[in-house]
Design an enzyme around this catalytic site. Structure first.
Site, mmCIF file in Angstrom:
data_model
loop_
_atom_site.group_PDB
_atom_site.id
_atom_site.type_symbol
_atom_site.label_atom_id
_atom_site.label_comp_id
_atom_site.label_asym_id
_atom_site.label_seq_id
_atom_site.Cartn_x
_atom_site.Cartn_y
_atom_site.Cartn_z
ATOM 1 N N ASP A 35 -41.867 28.730 6.744
ATOM 2 C CA ASP A 35 -41.862 27.647 5.752
ATOM 3 C C ASP A 35 -43.256 27.516 5.134
ATOM 4 O O ASP A 35 -43.969 26.551 5.371
ATOM 5 C CB ASP A 35 -41.442 26.354 6.483
ATOM 6 C CG ASP A 35 -41.342 25.152 5.554
ATOM 7 O OD1 ASP A 35 -41.263 25.340 4.330
ATOM 8 O OD2 ASP A 35 -41.347 24.016 6.076
ATOM 9 N N ASP A 94 2.184 4.822 1.402
ATOM 10 C CA ASP A 94 2.324 5.164 2.820
ATOM 11 C C ASP A 94 1.404 6.308 3.252
ATOM 12 O O ASP A 94 1.477 6.778 4.378
ATOM 13 C CB ASP A 94 3.790 5.495 3.151
ATOM 14 C CG ASP A 94 4.308 6.682 2.337
ATOM 15 O OD1 ASP A 94 3.517 7.268 1.565
ATOM 16 O OD2 ASP A 94 5.493 7.007 2.457
ATOM 17 N N HIS A 130 0.861 -1.198 0.000
ATOM 18 C CA HIS A 130 0.000 0.000 0.000
ATOM 19 C C HIS A 130 0.887 1.233 0.000
ATOM 20 O O HIS A 130 2.022 1.186 0.496
ATOM 21 C CB HIS A 130 -0.886 -0.007 1.258
ATOM 22 C CG HIS A 130 -2.080 0.894 1.148
ATOM 23 N ND1 HIS A 130 -1.986 2.259 1.253
ATOM 24 C CD2 HIS A 130 -3.384 0.616 0.923
ATOM 25 C CE1 HIS A 130 -3.188 2.788 1.083
ATOM 26 N NE2 HIS A 130 -4.065 1.803 0.894
#
Ligand code: SPV
Ligand code: MG
Length: 670
Positions: A442, A329, A327
């Site tokens: 609203d 680093d 993998h």
């Protein structure tokens, strides 16, 4: 860098094996000889120029090399006195062909693991292979090492000595000094000794360090017994596997370098992260899983391709038990660290090893990633993504966003837990929160132009799909325009509620007067919307207010049936009760008749229910409709009150984000 391989000797200790061909052509297995293995290893390490000294069976060797047809530039140097001189003469003859470069020097009968070569080449100083764990041989080479410096090499030294092998990395300066010493020896007629005798004479002038391979394979083949041991050890080496997992959409040169590195360690198993696993921890994959799989399946040097279904490597590692995981680093710190920690502990449980290579950073890779991210925000891709997520995950989560900043929170917030990453899949453009942010009630007072402006702010800085709260949808004649505009912008879904007249927020329930639309009228609006849309990706969701307005379960179910029949792509069932019983009752009854149509819930009141429970009941979209607004506002209110109370800002500092963090919160480039 040039490689110099010494192949002039007769190798008579191998008996009949070297009667017709040089020792280096001895087979190690059905696929390779000592030489073909060395040459392939050089190719793998990026070496292009090879000088081979020849003597016995020179023509056979030359033809064999040509037949191998490797991407190498080969120069052959013939030592006609091979029978009566040692390789010191061959090295002297090769001086012009090798030139003044750094040199990788090896004997032609040496068999070693790939990583021995790769790690040796990565050394800065001139180095020679030694093994501090191998027993000292009676007759073979030993190196006298003091203070990490090789003082002498030969078969006769035992004090302060370690086993050494004729595999050298020689930086140009050191090579030049040794080469000149070899030349002087040959000029004086000292041609029966090892070239190391010349090296020992100039050891004081050069810096040669030991490179300890410990138990790794690096041995010469001199006798049939050696050959048997080496081929056995090689079988074990060749059985090793290495695992490398990919989630990237495209392969760039950094990935190819990683693959090359991984191949050094064994047979390569590539894990392709499923779309779902990729989407869980980073942006949505642009290239679908199957295509990414096909890419690796056809890549030279890949032994097997498998699926990695989680961000966590645990299941894959326990199933395949690779000897190595390779993998970059970059995961040693930051959000992927817990995944790495788990890999380290799972590998330790069965004796595997993690190999980390420097992460490929580069402007071109960043630019590539930026371009890919840019693509994801294009309307066509963004719009289609909600449907894809639904079919991929079964349950999709959305959090409210009412500005660029809350959009970024929805886009970037991620948590890791037990080897899994969690992020929101989509954004909910709440009418309540959009209105509240503007200090307005609203009640469909904030008009569409303004709502679209909010969408635009969010679209500009994010890539995730958007679910738009369309309130009642307004007049049918207006709704068709809204559908077209939303679709054009790249919004994935509009949810409209079956109310009419002055709409109030549903959470008021029956405390305020609200009127539900007729089934026929609302169904007509859905039909018109579906007719207006241009793509098949866009979704219209019908929101049923029967439970909010206490019209009963039967009414809710009747409406659901009618709205689906009218073309609704999803149904939202709403409730303001703390007890989720009526929501679950609806979902269960609806699912008896309709297994497909996605069901949406907004668990503001029944917030104790987990996503897993919703999914188990048959819900497909969970919307966290207002929590960012409701948590942000009290913090702002407390800060305002604190400043008023103390006539200064110091007291609210503890609640504030550091200035440095806020200015770094938003990158200048997307
Ligand atoms: C909104 O978030 O604006 C909604 C959901 O419509 S609710 O407030 O629960 O009605
Ligand atoms: Mg609303």
């Amino acid at each position: 860098m040039k490689a110099l391989i010494l192949n002039s000797g007769r190798g008579s200790r191998l008996g009949p094996l070297t009667e017709q061909q040089p020792k280096c052509m001895t087979e190690l297995n059905a696929q390779e000889t000592i030489l073909s293995r060395q040459l392939h290893q050089l190719v793998l390490c990026g070496i292009e120029d090879v000088v081979i000294t020849t003597g016995a069976h020179a023509e056979v060797l030359r033809r064999y090399c040509q037949e191998l047809d490797l991407p190498l530039h080969l120069t052959f140097v013939y030592n006609e006195r091979f029978a009566e001189t040692n390789y010191i003469v061959s090295m002297d003859l090769a001086r012009d062909a090798v030139g003044d470069d750094d040199v990788l020097l090896m004997h032609g009968d040496l068999v070693f693991e790939n990583t021995v070569l790769a790690d040796l080449l990565a050394q800065e100083a001139s180095s020679v292979v030694v093994s501090t764990t191998a027993p000292l041989p009676e007759k073979d080479f030993k190196a006298v090492v003091r203070e990490n410096r090789v003082e002498k090499i030969g078969i006769e030294f035992f004090e302060d000595a370690v086993t050494s092998q004729p595999l050298y990395l020689l930086r140009a300066g050191v090579w030049k000094i040794w080469r000149d010493a070899i030349h002087a020896f040959c000029q004086r007629g000292e041609t029966g000794c090892y070239a190391e005798a010349a090296l020992n004479e100039v050891a004081g002038q050069i810096h040669l360090v030991p490179f300890d391979v410990e138990k790794r394979l690096c041995r010469e083949v001199d006798t049939p017994e050696n050959l048997a041991e080496v081929t056995q050890q090689l079988r074990e080496v060749e059985r090793r596997t290495v695992y490398l997992c990919f989630s990237a959409d495209v392969l760039h040169s950094g990935h190819m370098a990683l693959i090359r590195c991984a191949r050094m360690y064994g047979r390569l198993i590539i894990g392709v992260m499923t779309d779902r696993a990729v989407a869980s921890y980073k942006r949505y994959p642009l290239v679908p899983y199957r295509e990414r799989w096909a890419l690796f399946e056809n890549l030279a040097g890949v032994d097997r391709v498998i699926a990695q279904e989680e961000l966590s490597y645990r299941d894959v590692l326990l199933k395949w038990k690779p000897d190595f995981v390779v993998h970059g680093d970059d995961w040693q710190t930051g959000v992927q660290k817990p995944v790495r920690d788990e890999v380290v502990s799972v590998l330790a449980s069965y004796g595997g090893r993690l190999v980390e290579v420097p992460y490929a950073v580069g402007k071109e890779y960043e630019e590539l990633d930026r371009r890919m991210r840019g693509e994801l925000s294009l309307p066509d891709l963004r719009r289609a993504r909600l449907r894809r997520l639904l079919s991929m995950k079964g349950l999709v989560t959305a959090i409210e966003a009412h500005s660029g900043l809350t959009g970024l929170l929805a886009e970037k917030t991620i948590v890791y837990e037990n080897g899994r990453a969690h992020q929101f899949d989509a954004m909910w453009l709440s009418s309540l929160c959009d209105s509240t942010a503007k200090g307005k009630p609203d009640i469909e007072l904030v008009d569409m132009t303004s709502r679209f402006r909010t969408i635009d702010d969010i679209l500009e800085v994010t890539t995730k799909p958007i679910i738009f709260d369309g309130d009642t949808g307004g007049l049918k004649e207006h709704f068709v325009y809204t559908v077209r505009s939303l679709e054009r912008m790249g919004v994935s879904m509009v949810i409209i509620e079956d109310k009419k007249g002055l709409k109030k927020n549903s959470l008021f329930g029956t405390e305020v007067s609200q009127t539900q639309d007729t089934i026929e009228h609302f169904a007509e609006k859905i039909r018109a919307g579906k007719h207006a849309q241009k793509t098949s990706d866009f979704m219209i969701c019908a929101r049923i207010e029967s439970l909010i307005l206490e019209k009963g379960m039967e009414d809710a179910l009747t409406r659901a049936r009618a709205y689906v029949k009218a073309g609704a792509d999803a149904i939202m069932i709403h409730s303001r009760k703390k007890d989720p019983a009526e929501i679950f009752a609806f979902v269960e009854a609806f699912r008896v008749e309709d297994a497909q149509t996605p069901i949406v819930v907004v668990p503001t009141s029944f917030n104790q229910v987990t996503e897993e429970e919703f999914q188990a009941h048959g819900v497909n979209i969970v919307i966290y409709a207002n929590q960012l607004t409701r948590t942000g506002f009290p913090a702002m209110q407390r800060a305002a009150e604190s400043i008023l109370r103390h006539h200064r800002a110091m007291e609210c500092d503890g609640e504030c984000m550091p200035i440095k963090d806020i200015i770094r919160l938003i990158p200048e480039e997307l």
